[in-house]
Design a protein around this motif. Sequence first.
Motif, PDB file in Angstrom:
ATOM      1  N   ASP A 228       5.966  -5.142   4.209  1.00 48.54           N
ATOM      2  CA  ASP A 228       5.515  -4.357   2.200  1.00 48.54           C
ATOM      3  C   ASP A 228       4.137  -4.098   2.255  1.00 48.54           C
ATOM      4  O   ASP A 228       3.418  -4.358   2.489  1.00 48.54           O
ATOM      5  CB  ASP A 228       5.695  -5.691   1.332  1.00 48.54           C
ATOM      6  CG  ASP A 228       5.327  -5.172   0.341  1.00 48.54           C
ATOM      7  OD1 ASP A 228       5.054  -3.868  -0.655  1.00 48.54           O
ATOM      8  OD2 ASP A 228       6.225  -5.521  -0.789  1.00 48.54           O
ATOM      9  N   LEU A 229       3.861  -2.674   2.761  1.00 46.34           N
ATOM     10  CA  LEU A 229       2.016  -2.283   2.248  1.00 46.34           C
ATOM     11  C   LEU A 229       1.781  -2.110   1.839  1.00 46.34           C
ATOM     12  O   LEU A 229       0.349  -2.610   0.808  1.00 46.34           O
ATOM     13  CB  LEU A 229       2.267  -0.485   3.540  1.00 46.34           C
ATOM     14  CG  LEU A 229       1.156   0.546   3.076  1.00 46.34           C
ATOM     15  CD1 LEU A 229       0.012  -0.201   3.555  1.00 46.34           C
ATOM     16  CD2 LEU A 229       1.252   1.947   3.273  1.00 46.34           C
ATOM     17  N   GLU A 234      -2.450  -4.189  -2.015  1.00 45.88           N
ATOM     18  CA  GLU A 234      -2.406  -4.230  -3.447  1.00 45.88           C
ATOM     19  C   GLU A 234      -3.800  -5.795  -3.529  1.00 45.88           C
ATOM     20  O   GLU A 234      -4.299  -5.885  -3.577  1.00 45.88           O
ATOM     21  CB  GLU A 234      -1.287  -4.415  -4.493  1.00 45.88           C
ATOM     22  CG  GLU A 234      -1.004  -3.422  -4.914  1.00 45.88           C
ATOM     23  CD  GLU A 234       0.449  -3.602  -5.272  1.00 45.88           C
ATOM     24  OE1 GLU A 234       0.670  -4.469  -6.052  1.00 45.88           O
ATOM     25  OE2 GLU A 234       0.896  -2.938  -5.550  1.00 45.88           O
ATOM     26  N   ILE A 235      -3.235  -6.937  -2.906  1.00 45.66           N
ATOM     27  CA  ILE A 235      -3.802  -7.935  -2.564  1.00 45.66           C
ATOM     28  C   ILE A 235      -5.606  -7.678  -2.011  1.00 45.66           C
ATOM     29  O   ILE A 235      -6.327  -8.395  -2.210  1.00 45.66           O
ATOM     30  CB  ILE A 235      -2.897  -8.742  -1.428  1.00 45.66           C
ATOM     31  CG1 ILE A 235      -1.226  -9.123  -2.102  1.00 45.66           C
ATOM     32  CG2 ILE A 235      -3.681 -10.246  -1.229  1.00 45.66           C
ATOM     33  CD1 ILE A 235      -0.546 -10.153  -1.573  1.00 45.66           C
ATOM     34  N   ALA A 240     -10.890  -7.664  -1.640  1.00 47.86           N
ATOM     35  CA  ALA A 240     -12.555  -6.987  -1.693  1.00 47.86           C
ATOM     36  C   ALA A 240     -13.512  -6.500  -2.838  1.00 47.86           C
ATOM     37  O   ALA A 240     -14.455  -7.361  -2.546  1.00 47.86           O
ATOM     38  CB  ALA A 240     -12.011  -5.902  -0.637  1.00 47.86           C
ATOM     39  N   LEU A 241     -12.285  -6.389  -3.285  1.00 45.22           N
ATOM     40  CA  LEU A 241     -13.407  -6.268  -4.955  1.00 45.22           C
ATOM     41  C   LEU A 241     -13.918  -6.796  -5.676  1.00 45.22           C
ATOM     42  O   LEU A 241     -14.874  -6.932  -6.171  1.00 45.22           O
ATOM     43  CB  LEU A 241     -12.675  -5.790  -5.994  1.00 45.22           C
ATOM     44  CG  LEU A 241     -12.172  -3.508  -5.423  1.00 45.22           C
ATOM     45  CD1 LEU A 241     -10.944  -3.189  -6.213  1.00 45.22           C
ATOM     46  CD2 LEU A 241     -13.622  -2.811  -5.038  1.00 45.22           C
ATOM     47  N   GLY A 242     -12.952  -8.604  -5.667  1.00 48.56           N
ATOM     48  CA  GLY A 242     -13.453  -9.731  -5.634  1.00 48.56           C
ATOM     49  C   GLY A 242     -14.792 -10.022  -5.125  1.00 48.56           C
ATOM     50  O   GLY A 242     -15.763 -10.809  -5.802  1.00 48.56           O
ATOM     51  N   ALA A 278      -1.725   3.736  -0.778  1.00 50.81           N
ATOM     52  CA  ALA A 278      -3.492   3.741  -0.470  1.00 50.81           C
ATOM     53  C   ALA A 278      -4.067   2.837  -1.162  1.00 50.81           C
ATOM     54  O   ALA A 278      -4.351   2.492  -2.168  1.00 50.81           O
ATOM     55  CB  ALA A 278      -4.177   5.602  -0.243  1.00 50.81           C
ATOM     56  N   TYR A 279      -5.085   1.948  -0.276  1.00 52.55           N
ATOM     57  CA  TYR A 279      -5.821   0.705  -0.916  1.00 52.55           C
ATOM     58  C   TYR A 279      -6.766   0.670  -0.141  1.00 52.55           C
ATOM     59  O   TYR A 279      -6.989   0.599   1.099  1.00 52.55           O
ATOM     60  CB  TYR A 279      -4.899  -0.227  -1.152  1.00 52.55           C
ATOM     61  CG  TYR A 279      -3.134  -0.051  -1.188  1.00 52.55           C
ATOM     62  CD1 TYR A 279      -3.409  -0.332  -2.497  1.00 52.55           C
ATOM     63  CD2 TYR A 279      -2.081   0.315  -0.615  1.00 52.55           C
ATOM     64  CE1 TYR A 279      -1.908  -0.312  -3.775  1.00 52.55           C
ATOM     65  CE2 TYR A 279      -0.865   0.581  -1.596  1.00 52.55           C
ATOM     66  CZ  TYR A 279      -0.805   0.742  -2.288  1.00 52.55           C
ATOM     67  OH  TYR A 279       0.565   0.468  -3.843  1.00 52.55           O
TER      68      TYR A 279
END
Length: 327
Positions: A228-229, A234-235, A240-242, A278-279
């Motif tokens: 599930d891309l 999203e995860i 990473a931002l966290g 895109a993530y």
Amino acid sequence: MAGDAQATAVAHVNVALVKYWGKRDAELVLPCTGSLSMTLDAFWTTTTVRFCAEAGDDQVTLDGVVVSGEPRRRVTEFLDLVRSRTGRTGKAVVDSANTVPTGAGLASSSSGFAALALAASSASGLDLDATALSRLARRGSGSASRSVFGGFALWHAGHDDASSYAEPVPSAGFEPVMVVALVDTGHKSVNSRDAMQRTVETSPLYRAWADSAAVDLTQMRAAVARGDLDAVGEIAERNALGMHATMLAARPAVRYLAPATVAALDSVLELRRAGVSAYATMDAGPNVKVLCHRADADAVAEAVRTSAGCPTAVAGVGPAARLVVKP
């Protein structure tokens, strides 16, 4: 043991989708949290290790340049660990070549120490299975434990040397790509080890991030298994931002984000608004990696390149570490 023995190994960079950030035990390199990564086909390290009876000291070169200082110390201490397990006393000649910029936040240590672990253990006569090799590589660089494997790998945090290792994650033929925005390929102002220690010791946000990372890891493993891309992305992005938020809250702050980094992140948001899956994810550096479908890779690369004004590279799922010259 007498005589010379030589081996050459290749290992590929991996990028963590759920990050490793923080050590519980610095000597054994036991992480505070588990992590999950994707090995890339586009960047790798090739390392030759030769144990030489005549050598007076360990000799280490990287891309044809003699390595000194802290980078050399990390290699020689790793070689000492290998020698302690084999009884071999001869010094080693180590020659490595990177296709990935070193010390730029592009996970060069993951491929570097995985290749060193495989080459050094083979040249010294150690016969290690993949799990034991992962444990050994971890002692050089935590992320290297995952580069032993191709595809997707889960590094168990564990509680001691035996229980902290990586293993493959079932991925049901999941084959996304990463568009890598090469914002800055120079050496980072703060190396990952120092930044990690400062964050763990001083950031008031660190414990909350570590707790949330455990949830991210469980959900990421399931999302990769079902291919599930969007869920994976999203995860990965929130994790990473966290992690970067914990660094910004460190005392003093550790800030790797450059203006071009923010521009690249903004371009990813614009792509999603336009309906493209895109993530973004980032390691300890300014460079941005964008997870997407292969069919969208060219469009994603163009958008990121235009927005951030930097070159890009496209990487698919890469292979496991392997010997190319055996003893």
